[in-house]
Scaffold this motif. Structure first.
Motif, PDB file in Angstrom:
ATOM      1  N   VAL A   1      51.632  15.246 -74.279  1.00 44.02           N
ATOM      2  CA  VAL A   1      50.314  14.635 -74.338  1.00 44.02           C
ATOM      3  C   VAL A   1      50.501  13.357 -75.124  1.00 44.02           C
ATOM      4  CG1 VAL A   1      47.940  14.885 -75.161  1.00 44.02           C
ATOM      5  CG2 VAL A   1      49.179  16.888 -74.287  1.00 44.02           C
ATOM      6  N   VAL A   2      50.142  12.227 -74.516  1.00 44.57           N
ATOM      7  CA  VAL A   2      50.384  10.924 -75.127  1.00 44.57           C
ATOM      8  C   VAL A   2      49.093  10.117 -75.106  1.00 44.57           C
ATOM      9  CG1 VAL A   2      51.683   8.766 -74.907  1.00 44.57           C
ATOM     10  CG2 VAL A   2      52.774  10.935 -74.336  1.00 44.57           C
ATOM     11  N   GLN A   3      48.775   9.489 -76.231  1.00 47.67           N
ATOM     12  CA  GLN A   3      47.637   8.585 -76.258  1.00 47.67           C
ATOM     13  C   GLN A   3      48.156   7.163 -76.204  1.00 47.67           C
ATOM     14  OE1 GLN A   3      44.717   9.215 -79.303  1.00 47.67           O
ATOM     15  NE2 GLN A   3      43.649   7.314 -78.850  1.00 47.67           N
ATOM     16  N   ALA A   4      47.509   6.345 -75.384  1.00 46.53           N
ATOM     17  CA  ALA A   4      47.891   4.937 -75.245  1.00 46.53           C
ATOM     18  C   ALA A   4      46.625   4.162 -74.902  1.00 46.53           C
ATOM     19  CB  ALA A   4      48.937   4.780 -74.137  1.00 46.53           C
ATOM     20  N   ALA A   5      46.766   2.870 -74.738  1.00 40.76           N
ATOM     21  CA  ALA A   5      45.637   2.037 -74.318  1.00 40.76           C
ATOM     22  C   ALA A   5      45.778   1.732 -72.837  1.00 40.76           C
ATOM     23  CB  ALA A   5      45.626   0.746 -75.127  1.00 40.76           C
ATOM     24  N   ASP A   6      44.637   1.702 -72.124  1.00 41.26           N
ATOM     25  CA  ASP A   6      44.686   1.335 -70.712  1.00 41.26           C
ATOM     26  C   ASP A   6      44.693  -0.188 -70.581  1.00 41.26           C
ATOM     27  OD1 ASP A   6      42.058   0.442 -71.023  1.00 41.26           O
ATOM     28  OD2 ASP A   6      41.168   2.025 -69.811  1.00 41.26           O
TER      29      ASP A   6
END
Length: 98
Positions: A42-47
């Motif tokens: 599970v990875v959080q990033a910016a679109d």
């Protein structure tokens, strides 16, 4: 702001909270050739607009793709129509007799 059809982290948590915590999570991919994949990260990033997004990613191992999605899962996702077995016909006997 997310599109109304997009699932949020809160939506996902709500849906998963109704399931036993020890149940494996898999990802269903490709409605035209439904396959099941093992989730690993599970990875959080910016679109592209700079908004935060969470990605659920499969692993890199060769066994990450688990095979075809079970038919009942594809039907529940509305990716396939329910299929019934064709009606059985009486068997013909050798020699043409009844």
């Amino acid at each position: 702001m997310a599109h109304p059809e997009e699932m949020t982290v809160g939506d996902l948590i709500d849906l998963l909270s109704a399931v036993d915590r020890s149940t494996p999570v898999r990802q269903a991919i490709n409605p035209f050739f439904p396959m099941a994949h093992r989730l690993e990260q599970v990875v959080q990033a910016a679109d592209e607009t700079g908004q935060p997004v969470v990605y659920l990613a499969e692993g890199r191992d060769a066994d990450t793709q688990l095979g075809h999605l079970p038919p009942e899962a594809a039907v529940a996702l509305a990716w396939q129509e329910p299929v019934q077995a064709p009606p059985r016909r009486p068997r013909r006997r050798a020699g043409g007799g009844k």
